[in-house]
Design a protein around this motif. Sequence first.
Motif, mmCIF file in Angstrom:
data_model
loop_
_atom_site.group_PDB
_atom_site.id
_atom_site.type_symbol
_atom_site.label_atom_id
_atom_site.label_comp_id
_atom_site.label_asym_id
_atom_site.label_seq_id
_atom_site.Cartn_x
_atom_site.Cartn_y
_atom_site.Cartn_z
ATOM 1 N N VAL A 35 0.844 -1.192 0.000
ATOM 2 C CA VAL A 35 0.000 0.000 0.000
ATOM 3 C C VAL A 35 0.880 1.243 0.000
ATOM 4 O O VAL A 35 1.788 1.366 0.815
ATOM 5 C CB VAL A 35 -0.953 0.005 1.219
ATOM 6 C CG1 VAL A 35 -1.653 1.347 1.365
ATOM 7 C CG2 VAL A 35 -1.965 -1.119 1.094
ATOM 8 N N THR A 36 0.598 2.146 -0.925
ATOM 9 C CA THR A 36 1.360 3.399 -1.009
ATOM 10 C C THR A 36 0.465 4.639 -0.876
ATOM 11 O O THR A 36 0.969 5.751 -0.944
ATOM 12 C CB THR A 36 2.154 3.455 -2.328
ATOM 13 O OG1 THR A 36 1.268 3.207 -3.415
ATOM 14 C CG2 THR A 36 3.275 2.412 -2.343
ATOM 15 N N ALA A 37 -0.846 4.435 -0.709
ATOM 16 C CA ALA A 37 -1.764 5.555 -0.492
ATOM 17 C C ALA A 37 -2.918 5.085 0.384
ATOM 18 O O ALA A 37 -3.432 3.982 0.205
ATOM 19 C CB ALA A 37 -2.302 6.086 -1.814
ATOM 20 N N VAL A 38 -3.310 5.942 1.314
ATOM 21 C CA VAL A 38 -4.437 5.653 2.206
ATOM 22 C C VAL A 38 -5.344 6.879 2.215
ATOM 23 O O VAL A 38 -4.881 7.993 2.457
ATOM 24 C CB VAL A 38 -3.961 5.349 3.642
ATOM 25 C CG1 VAL A 38 -5.146 5.075 4.562
ATOM 26 C CG2 VAL A 38 -2.972 4.190 3.671
ATOM 27 N N VAL A 39 -6.620 6.658 1.933
ATOM 28 C CA VAL A 39 -7.612 7.727 1.985
ATOM 29 C C VAL A 39 -8.550 7.426 3.144
ATOM 30 O O VAL A 39 -9.059 6.312 3.261
ATOM 31 C CB VAL A 39 -8.422 7.801 0.665
ATOM 32 C CG1 VAL A 39 -9.640 8.697 0.817
ATOM 33 C CG2 VAL A 39 -7.541 8.282 -0.473
ATOM 34 N N HIS A 40 -8.758 8.417 3.999
ATOM 35 C CA HIS A 40 -9.753 8.315 5.064
ATOM 36 C C HIS A 40 -10.727 9.457 4.851
ATOM 37 O O HIS A 40 -10.331 10.614 4.729
ATOM 38 C CB HIS A 40 -9.089 8.415 6.441
ATOM 39 C CG HIS A 40 -10.069 8.540 7.561
ATOM 40 N ND1 HIS A 40 -11.133 7.686 7.724
ATOM 41 C CD2 HIS A 40 -10.155 9.429 8.576
ATOM 42 C CE1 HIS A 40 -11.830 8.041 8.797
ATOM 43 N NE2 HIS A 40 -11.250 9.108 9.321
ATOM 44 N N GLY A 74 -16.477 -8.434 -0.806
ATOM 45 C CA GLY A 74 -16.630 -8.190 0.627
ATOM 46 C C GLY A 74 -16.058 -6.866 1.084
ATOM 47 O O GLY A 74 -14.896 -6.572 0.846
ATOM 48 N N ILE A 75 -16.907 -6.077 1.705
ATOM 49 C CA ILE A 75 -16.488 -4.817 2.309
ATOM 50 C C ILE A 75 -16.613 -5.000 3.816
ATOM 51 O O ILE A 75 -17.723 -5.065 4.344
ATOM 52 C CB ILE A 75 -17.360 -3.637 1.826
ATOM 53 C CG1 ILE A 75 -17.211 -3.458 0.316
ATOM 54 C CG2 ILE A 75 -16.978 -2.359 2.577
ATOM 55 C CD1 ILE A 75 -18.134 -2.414 -0.283
ATOM 56 N N GLY A 98 -7.806 -6.038 6.921
ATOM 57 C CA GLY A 98 -7.143 -7.223 6.383
ATOM 58 C C GLY A 98 -6.462 -6.924 5.066
ATOM 59 O O GLY A 98 -5.803 -5.900 4.921
ATOM 60 N N ALA A 99 -6.665 -7.783 4.081
ATOM 61 C CA ALA A 99 -6.066 -7.610 2.757
ATOM 62 C C ALA A 99 -7.015 -6.910 1.785
ATOM 63 O O ALA A 99 -6.717 -6.794 0.600
ATOM 64 C CB ALA A 99 -5.655 -8.967 2.200
ATOM 65 N N ARG A 100 -8.147 -6.432 2.272
ATOM 66 C CA ARG A 100 -9.157 -5.795 1.422
ATOM 67 C C ARG A 100 -8.741 -4.369 1.043
ATOM 68 O O ARG A 100 -7.940 -3.747 1.739
ATOM 69 C CB ARG A 100 -10.513 -5.768 2.137
ATOM 70 C CG ARG A 100 -11.084 -7.134 2.490
ATOM 71 C CD ARG A 100 -11.400 -7.995 1.263
ATOM 72 N NE ARG A 100 -12.334 -7.284 0.417
ATOM 73 C CZ ARG A 100 -12.206 -7.171 -0.916
ATOM 74 N NH1 ARG A 100 -11.219 -7.749 -1.545
ATOM 75 N NH2 ARG A 100 -13.080 -6.484 -1.615
ATOM 76 N N VAL A 113 -7.496 2.054 0.237
ATOM 77 C CA VAL A 113 -6.063 2.014 -0.032
ATOM 78 C C VAL A 113 -5.802 1.877 -1.526
ATOM 79 O O VAL A 113 -6.649 1.439 -2.291
ATOM 80 C CB VAL A 113 -5.371 0.867 0.733
ATOM 81 C CG1 VAL A 113 -5.612 0.987 2.232
ATOM 82 C CG2 VAL A 113 -5.803 -0.498 0.224
ATOM 83 N N GLY A 114 -4.584 2.259 -1.908
ATOM 84 C CA GLY A 114 -4.113 2.079 -3.271
ATOM 85 C C GLY A 114 -2.703 1.513 -3.240
ATOM 86 O O GLY A 114 -1.977 1.697 -2.266
ATOM 87 N N GLU A 115 -2.350 0.825 -4.294
ATOM 88 C CA GLU A 115 -1.041 0.172 -4.351
ATOM 89 C C GLU A 115 -0.234 0.686 -5.541
ATOM 90 O O GLU A 115 -0.783 1.228 -6.489
ATOM 91 C CB GLU A 115 -1.196 -1.356 -4.500
ATOM 92 C CG GLU A 115 -1.956 -2.032 -3.392
ATOM 93 C CD GLU A 115 -3.459 -2.064 -3.636
ATOM 94 O OE1 GLU A 115 -3.895 -1.936 -4.794
ATOM 95 O OE2 GLU A 115 -4.199 -2.191 -2.649
ATOM 96 N N GLY A 116 1.083 0.452 -5.462
ATOM 97 C CA GLY A 116 1.972 0.740 -6.591
ATOM 98 C C GLY A 116 2.469 2.168 -6.619
ATOM 99 O O GLY A 116 2.620 2.807 -5.586
ATOM 100 N N ASP A 117 2.700 2.641 -7.850
ATOM 101 C CA ASP A 117 3.181 3.999 -8.072
ATOM 102 C C ASP A 117 2.316 4.971 -7.277
ATOM 103 O O ASP A 117 1.077 4.902 -7.353
ATOM 104 C CB ASP A 117 3.103 4.311 -9.574
ATOM 105 C CG ASP A 117 3.285 5.779 -9.871
ATOM 106 O OD1 ASP A 117 4.364 6.318 -9.585
ATOM 107 O OD2 ASP A 117 2.306 6.400 -10.368
#
Length: 191
Positions: A35-40, A74-75, A98-100, A113-117
Amino acid sequence: MREVGLDGTGPVHSGWAPPGEILIHSEVLRSRPEVTAVVHAHPPAVVAASVAGLPWLPLVGSYDIPAARLAHEGIPVWHRSALVRRRDLAEQMVTCLGARPVVVLRGHGLVAVGEGDPAHAVAQAVTRALAVNSLARTMLAVAATGAPLRAIPDEDIAELPDLGPAFNVSAMWRHLAARAEHEGPPVPLRT
């Protein structure tokens, strides 16, 4: 946006402080190296749907493919409404995630969450949050009619194309950027 360390320290600009719930972001980043980005965020529809205890079902298919896929896979819902300012609360929330790619915080909002670049990851996390908000608005509209919430059949889910990130993330992100540029910054309220 301001860059700070996982502990919330870093150069602080005049009139700005790290968010009070920085542990939401930092604990997700610590526990999920991909994970390289987290939005709340606190979308009112998500808050209302979670307080009402509505089930996060794939109610629609082709109308909103990203929302349908998120709901079908699943959310999770973290059943705390607390401000996440302590590490133990952040760890509980991360365990629920978890991994969601998203978790709903009951009576509070959501985390996506977002992954990668990093640039792609921010767009991915934002568009995931928007998909959950779209689903919440649809859930509330259906519930308001008194009709039961019914998931679309698995066979209809199977028919949904995987349009990939070029459509699901990039096209939506370009749309949002163009809209923001067209509409301009929000006008402050005068008191």
